[in-house]
Write a protein that holds these residues in place. Structure first.
Motif, PDB file in Angstrom:
ATOM      1  N   GLN A  30      -8.286 -19.107  -1.835  1.00 47.51           N
ATOM      2  CA  GLN A  30      -7.710 -18.388  -0.705  1.00 47.51           C
ATOM      3  C   GLN A  30      -6.895 -17.188  -1.206  1.00 47.51           C
ATOM      4  OE1 GLN A  30      -6.475 -21.000  -2.417  1.00 47.51           O
ATOM      5  NE2 GLN A  30      -5.226 -22.209  -1.011  1.00 47.51           N
ATOM      6  N   PRO A  31      -6.483 -16.261  -0.329  1.00 45.82           N
ATOM      7  CA  PRO A  31      -5.640 -15.153  -0.783  1.00 45.82           C
ATOM      8  C   PRO A  31      -4.324 -15.657  -1.387  1.00 45.82           C
ATOM      9  CG  PRO A  31      -6.576 -14.664   1.372  1.00 45.82           C
ATOM     10  CD  PRO A  31      -6.880 -16.105   1.088  1.00 45.82           C
ATOM     11  N   VAL A  32      -3.997 -15.133  -2.566  1.00 45.66           N
ATOM     12  CA  VAL A  32      -2.780 -15.491  -3.297  1.00 45.66           C
ATOM     13  C   VAL A  32      -2.012 -14.195  -3.564  1.00 45.66           C
ATOM     14  CG1 VAL A  32      -1.846 -16.495  -5.428  1.00 45.66           C
ATOM     15  CG2 VAL A  32      -3.950 -17.434  -4.432  1.00 45.66           C
ATOM     16  N   LEU A  33      -0.715 -14.204  -3.289  1.00 45.16           N
ATOM     17  CA  LEU A  33       0.123 -13.024  -3.535  1.00 45.16           C
ATOM     18  C   LEU A  33       1.219 -13.363  -4.540  1.00 45.16           C
ATOM     19  CD1 LEU A  33       0.982 -10.078  -2.810  1.00 45.16           C
ATOM     20  CD2 LEU A  33       2.466 -11.089  -1.050  1.00 45.16           C
ATOM     21  N   LEU A  38      -1.473  -5.054  -8.093  1.00 45.96           N
ATOM     22  CA  LEU A  38      -2.749  -5.375  -8.729  1.00 45.96           C
ATOM     23  C   LEU A  38      -3.599  -6.209  -7.776  1.00 45.96           C
ATOM     24  CD1 LEU A  38      -1.337  -6.576 -12.188  1.00 45.96           C
ATOM     25  CD2 LEU A  38      -2.550  -4.420 -11.791  1.00 45.96           C
ATOM     26  N   ARG A  39      -4.911  -6.118  -7.951  1.00 43.58           N
ATOM     27  CA  ARG A  39      -5.788  -7.019  -7.189  1.00 43.58           C
ATOM     28  C   ARG A  39      -7.028  -7.357  -8.010  1.00 43.58           C
ATOM     29  NH1 ARG A  39      -9.745  -6.302  -1.918  1.00 43.58           N
ATOM     30  NH2 ARG A  39     -10.394  -8.478  -1.962  1.00 43.58           N
ATOM     31  N   LYS A  40      -7.393  -8.635  -7.959  1.00 39.63           N
ATOM     32  CA  LYS A  40      -8.679  -9.080  -8.498  1.00 39.63           C
ATOM     33  C   LYS A  40      -9.186 -10.173  -7.575  1.00 39.63           C
ATOM     34  CE  LYS A  40     -10.918 -10.802 -12.665  1.00 39.63           C
ATOM     35  NZ  LYS A  40     -10.658 -11.245 -14.046  1.00 39.63           N
ATOM     36  N   ALA A  41     -10.319  -9.915  -6.910  1.00 40.52           N
ATOM     37  CA  ALA A  41     -10.904 -10.875  -5.958  1.00 40.52           C
ATOM     38  C   ALA A  41      -9.855 -11.279  -4.919  1.00 40.52           C
ATOM     39  CB  ALA A  41     -11.497 -12.066  -6.702  1.00 40.52           C
ATOM     40  N   ASN A  42      -9.547 -12.581  -4.814  1.00 36.25           N
ATOM     41  CA  ASN A  42      -8.589 -13.075  -3.799  1.00 36.25           C
ATOM     42  C   ASN A  42      -7.143 -13.042  -4.291  1.00 36.25           C
ATOM     43  OD1 ASN A  42      -9.713 -15.189  -5.570  1.00 36.25           O
ATOM     44  ND2 ASN A  42      -8.292 -16.563  -4.524  1.00 36.25           N
ATOM     45  N   PHE A  43      -6.922 -12.532  -5.508  1.00 32.02           N
ATOM     46  CA  PHE A  43      -5.577 -12.504  -6.086  1.00 32.02           C
ATOM     47  C   PHE A  43      -4.953 -11.118  -5.963  1.00 32.02           C
ATOM     48  CE2 PHE A  43      -7.697 -16.000  -8.262  1.00 32.02           C
ATOM     49  CZ  PHE A  43      -6.749 -17.010  -8.142  1.00 32.02           C
ATOM     50  N   TYR A  44      -3.740 -11.089  -5.424  1.00 29.58           N
ATOM     51  CA  TYR A  44      -2.972  -9.855  -5.276  1.00 29.58           C
ATOM     52  C   TYR A  44      -1.639 -10.041  -5.994  1.00 29.58           C
ATOM     53  CZ  TYR A  44      -6.201  -8.985  -1.389  1.00 29.58           C
ATOM     54  OH  TYR A  44      -7.328  -8.795  -0.626  1.00 29.58           O
ATOM     55  N   SER A  58       2.308   5.049  -4.705  1.00 28.87           N
ATOM     56  CA  SER A  58       1.240   5.990  -4.342  1.00 28.87           C
ATOM     57  C   SER A  58      -0.099   5.443  -4.795  1.00 28.87           C
ATOM     58  CB  SER A  58       1.507   7.352  -5.000  1.00 28.87           C
ATOM     59  OG  SER A  58       1.501   7.214  -6.400  1.00 28.87           O
ATOM     60  N   ASN A  59      -1.163   6.195  -4.449  1.00 27.22           N
ATOM     61  CA  ASN A  59      -2.528   5.818  -4.840  1.00 27.22           C
ATOM     62  C   ASN A  59      -2.861   4.420  -4.316  1.00 27.22           C
ATOM     63  OD1 ASN A  59      -4.957   6.410  -5.962  1.00 27.22           O
ATOM     64  ND2 ASN A  59      -4.346   6.077  -8.088  1.00 27.22           N
ATOM     65  N   LEU A  60      -2.571   4.224  -3.034  1.00 25.29           N
ATOM     66  CA  LEU A  60      -2.721   2.902  -2.396  1.00 25.29           C
ATOM     67  C   LEU A  60      -4.193   2.630  -2.113  1.00 25.29           C
ATOM     68  CD1 LEU A  60       0.247   3.310   0.143  1.00 25.29           C
ATOM     69  CD2 LEU A  60       0.331   2.530  -2.238  1.00 25.29           C
ATOM     70  N   LYS A  61      -4.690   1.470  -2.602  1.00 21.95           N
ATOM     71  CA  LYS A  61      -6.137   1.200  -2.545  1.00 21.95           C
ATOM     72  C   LYS A  61      -6.484  -0.185  -2.043  1.00 21.95           C
ATOM     73  CE  LYS A  61      -7.042   3.624  -6.860  1.00 21.95           C
ATOM     74  NZ  LYS A  61      -7.292   3.282  -8.238  1.00 21.95           N
ATOM     75  N   SER A  62      -5.886  -0.653  -0.992  1.00 19.43           N
ATOM     76  CA  SER A  62      -6.178  -2.021  -0.568  1.00 19.43           C
ATOM     77  C   SER A  62      -5.749  -2.215   0.878  1.00 19.43           C
ATOM     78  CB  SER A  62      -5.412  -2.998  -1.463  1.00 19.43           C
ATOM     79  OG  SER A  62      -5.363  -4.284  -0.891  1.00 19.43           O
ATOM     80  N   PRO A  63      -6.421  -3.145   1.602  1.00 18.92           N
ATOM     81  CA  PRO A  63      -5.966  -3.505   2.952  1.00 18.92           C
ATOM     82  C   PRO A  63      -4.519  -4.019   2.946  1.00 18.92           C
ATOM     83  CG  PRO A  63      -8.117  -4.496   2.493  1.00 18.92           C
ATOM     84  CD  PRO A  63      -7.649  -3.875   1.217  1.00 18.92           C
ATOM     85  N   LEU A  64      -4.022  -4.424   1.782  1.00 17.00           N
ATOM     86  CA  LEU A  64      -2.627  -4.861   1.654  1.00 17.00           C
ATOM     87  C   LEU A  64      -1.669  -3.745   2.105  1.00 17.00           C
ATOM     88  CD1 LEU A  64      -1.233  -7.445   0.568  1.00 17.00           C
ATOM     89  CD2 LEU A  64      -0.999  -6.282  -1.632  1.00 17.00           C
ATOM     90  N   ASN A 117       0.458  -7.762   6.384  1.00 16.90           N
ATOM     91  CA  ASN A 117      -0.929  -7.440   6.007  1.00 16.90           C
ATOM     92  C   ASN A 117      -1.522  -8.556   5.165  1.00 16.90           C
ATOM     93  OD1 ASN A 117      -0.740  -4.965   7.322  1.00 16.90           O
ATOM     94  ND2 ASN A 117      -0.407  -3.781   5.453  1.00 16.90           N
ATOM     95  N   PHE A 118      -0.734  -9.096   4.224  1.00 16.71           N
ATOM     96  CA  PHE A 118      -1.239 -10.178   3.380  1.00 16.71           C
ATOM     97  C   PHE A 118      -1.563 -11.412   4.238  1.00 16.71           C
ATOM     98  CE2 PHE A 118      -0.343 -14.143   1.062  1.00 16.71           C
ATOM     99  CZ  PHE A 118      -1.408 -14.104   0.163  1.00 16.71           C
ATOM    100  N   LEU A 119      -0.650 -11.762   5.141  1.00 13.96           N
ATOM    101  CA  LEU A 119      -0.858 -12.953   5.971  1.00 13.96           C
ATOM    102  C   LEU A 119      -2.046 -12.794   6.917  1.00 13.96           C
ATOM    103  CD1 LEU A 119       2.873 -13.780   6.700  1.00 13.96           C
ATOM    104  CD2 LEU A 119       1.344 -15.007   5.168  1.00 13.96           C
ATOM    105  N   GLU A 120      -2.401 -11.550   7.224  1.00 14.51           N
ATOM    106  CA  GLU A 120      -3.507 -11.296   8.158  1.00 14.51           C
ATOM    107  C   GLU A 120      -4.823 -10.980   7.456  1.00 14.51           C
ATOM    108  OE1 GLU A 120      -1.979  -8.377  10.903  1.00 14.51           O
ATOM    109  OE2 GLU A 120      -0.663  -9.840  11.871  1.00 14.51           O
ATOM    110  N   LEU A 121      -4.839 -11.054   6.111  1.00 13.48           N
ATOM    111  CA  LEU A 121      -6.103 -10.812   5.374  1.00 13.48           C
ATOM    112  C   LEU A 121      -7.143 -11.843   5.809  1.00 13.48           C
ATOM    113  CD1 LEU A 121      -4.844 -10.266   1.713  1.00 13.48           C
ATOM    114  CD2 LEU A 121      -5.945  -8.544   3.150  1.00 13.48           C
ATOM    115  N   ALA A 122      -8.361 -11.385   5.960  1.00 15.94           N
ATOM    116  CA  ALA A 122      -9.437 -12.310   6.361  1.00 15.94           C
ATOM    117  C   ALA A 122      -9.760 -13.247   5.203  1.00 15.94           C
ATOM    118  CB  ALA A 122     -10.666 -11.509   6.746  1.00 15.94           C
TER     119      ALA A 122
END
Length: 196
Positions: free
Chosen positions: A71-74, A166-172, A122-128, A191-196
């Motif tokens: 599952q998503p892990v932060l 950082l992000r790799k697969a389901n890990f943030y 800056s350089n934000l690259k994620s639905p997070l 945003n993290f809690l609402e990730l699909a």
């Protein structure tokens, strides 16, 4: 939805729980393997020293469990750093989720170590970071950092450009403290809690 905050005795757990409550979410504190595995979302916090925090994870066998979660892990602050390959702090072997080693800021007198206070990302690259603008301010307290790497999804600068997230697969992972980063931090947690 079941959200678990991993409770392994490494600080800042209550402030994260309260931040989630302000957003209308309840979270359970747990170091039980089954409870963590069955969660919809997992938050892995941390404030303190890397080698002693890793020892606590090993004592509760969580070092073996966390990298296998689906599952998503932060990871937050030290939590993110422990998810890396290793850390110069206490010469600690990490969980190896993120393919980068955590380094100590060079205290050459030009910058103060630890870095404490507000800085821009800056350089934000994620639905997070949905709804977060470039150059948004976040709050940081740390002496060690993850360098820029292929898994960087946000960056900041303190004597050197480094990974704010950082992000790799389901890990943030985030180096900053979303629970102390005002409206922007709450949005990132939401945003993290609402990730699909």
């Amino acid at each position: 939805m079941k959200t678990v905050i991993i409770n392994y005795g490494a600080g800042n757990i209550q402030s994260i729980k309260f931040a989630l409550q302000r957003l209308g979410y309840e979270a359970v504190l747990s170091n039980e393997v089954d409870g963590i595995r069955s969660a919809d979302k997992v938050i892995f916090p941390g404030v303190g020293e890397a080698s002693s925090a890793m020892k606590k994870l090993q004592e509760s066998k969580l070092d073996a469990i966390i990298p296998t979660l689906k599952q998503p892990v932060l990871g937050i602050c030290l939590g993110m750093q422990l998810m890396c390959r290793g850390s110069e702090e206490g010469n600690t072997k990490g969980l190896g989720i993120f393919d980068v080693d955590v380094l100590k800021f060079n205290a050459d007198g030009i910058i103060k170590v630890p870095q404490i206070g507000w800085n821009q990302i800056s350089n934000l690259k994620s639905p997070l970071f949905q709804g977060i603008s470039e150059e948004e301010y976040i709050y940081l307290v740390h002496s060690y950092y993850a360098p820029m790497c292929a898994e960087t999804i946000a960056q900041t600068e303190y004597g050197v450009d480094y990974s704010a997230a950082l992000r790799k697969a389901n890990f943030y992972g985030v180096q900053f403290h979303p629970e102390k980063s005002s409206v922007a931090g709450e949005q990132i947690l939401k945003n993290f809690l609402e990730l699909a």
